[in-house]
Design a protein around this motif. Structure first.
Motif, short mmCIF file in Angstrom:
data_model
loop_
_atom_site.label_atom_id
_atom_site.label_comp_id
_atom_site.label_asym_id
_atom_site.label_seq_id
_atom_site.Cartn_x
_atom_site.Cartn_y
_atom_site.Cartn_z
N ILE A 50 0.77 5.68 -0.57
CA ILE A 50 0.03 7.07 -0.86
C ILE A 50 0.80 7.98 -1.42
CG2 ILE A 50 -1.15 8.86 0.49
CD1 ILE A 50 -0.17 6.32 2.79
N VAL A 51 0.19 8.32 -2.78
CA VAL A 51 0.98 9.47 -3.55
C VAL A 51 0.48 10.70 -3.28
CG1 VAL A 51 1.94 8.93 -5.90
CG2 VAL A 51 -0.19 7.64 -5.26
N LYS A 82 1.00 -1.23 -0.13
CA LYS A 82 -0.04 0.15 -0.17
C LYS A 82 1.03 1.34 0.07
CE LYS A 82 -3.69 2.06 2.94
NZ LYS A 82 -4.46 1.90 4.18
N ALA A 88 -5.88 5.78 -1.78
CA ALA A 88 -4.64 4.91 -1.59
C ALA A 88 -4.62 3.92 -2.64
CB ALA A 88 -4.69 4.23 -0.10
N GLU A 137 -2.13 8.58 4.95
CA GLU A 137 -3.54 9.11 4.55
C GLU A 137 -4.23 8.78 5.99
OE1 GLU A 137 -5.76 5.78 2.72
OE2 GLU A 137 -4.38 4.76 3.96
N ILE A 155 2.85 14.15 3.11
CA ILE A 155 1.76 13.23 3.56
C ILE A 155 2.14 12.04 4.35
CG2 ILE A 155 -0.20 11.79 2.49
CD1 ILE A 155 1.01 13.54 -0.05
#
Lengths: 131, 131
Positions: A61-62, A59, A68, B64, B61
DNA sequence: TTGCGTGCAAAGGTTTTGCATGGCA
DNA sequence: TGCCATGCAAAACCTTTGCACGCAA
């Protein structure tokens, strides 16, 4: 997660078919919706969460504010992990395998005392097509 | 964003005072609330968005599902760029100069055809104190 | 049968948008 | 004065949680 439910089987099948691609829960949901065999969003989130924990999915997160992304990594035990690259111009997301990144990782760990997590890290820049 | 409103002036003053710290919009909001001069959430989001675009702030970030973090970077001269490292555990922000990173940058540019922008890129991981 | 899995509905939290008001130049 | 900025309310969005029912073992 122990039971082999038809949702889990279908999900795994789809994930294996989309190796090396970046997909979101919404993508998965849309796929099965289009197939006429929708899977509940809740179920997908729960399955995906378990698969990440099991190491089948990765997983990352960009962009906050977008969902996601997940990528199937399946059975690739000690291989070089992906490095995520995001193009700032076209927004495309690239996976590369780079030994040089690993070297840098070790260097930073040894010399700068910081353990880089390649799963979380995204390299921002400009891709080949946008140059 | 052209006008010098009192909200913008106050925000910039606060941001400069919190150099190299990671803060969220909620943090900023709480600060001004405590000062007795609250600024609307909407305004903060809009100001912060512009400041990121102007290059005054950098957006991160961490997770998330938790709010986005911002850090003041101001008008950094065009020197040898720092590599930004953010500890996922304590949230600290580290700036390191690393030749190995530059090597990797060149390698990725040459071999993988992707031009990494070190100013935008953040390496996530665990710092020495948190290990 | 046992108890985990499913999925609807609703909540949770962050960020964005609509719109009328207020303030800078 | 002419716009842009502000901020309340509400929507949009992704994700999680509560709960009753269904299904695997």
């Amino acid at each position: 997660m122990k039971y082999k439910t038809k949702q889990r089987v279908a999900l795994l099948e789809y994930l294996e078919a989309t190796r090396d691609k970046h997909i979101t829960v919404a993508d998965i949901r849309a796929h099965f919706e289009a197939q006429g065999e929708p899977i509940g969003t809740t179920t997908l989130y729960r399955q995906v969460e378990d698969l990440v924990r099991e190491g089948v999915l990765r997983k990352y997160i960009v962009d906050e504010n977008s969902a996601a992304c997940f990528a199937y990594v399946g059975e690739q035990p000690t291989e070089t992990p992906f490095v995520h690259c995001k193009c700032e111009r076209c927004g495309r997301l690239l996976h590369i395998r780079c030994g040089q990144f690993e070297d840098m990782q070790k260097h930073i760990s040894g010399e700068h005392d910081f353990a880089v997590d390649p799963r979380r890290t995204v390299l921002y820049g400009i891709c080949a097509d946008c140059k």
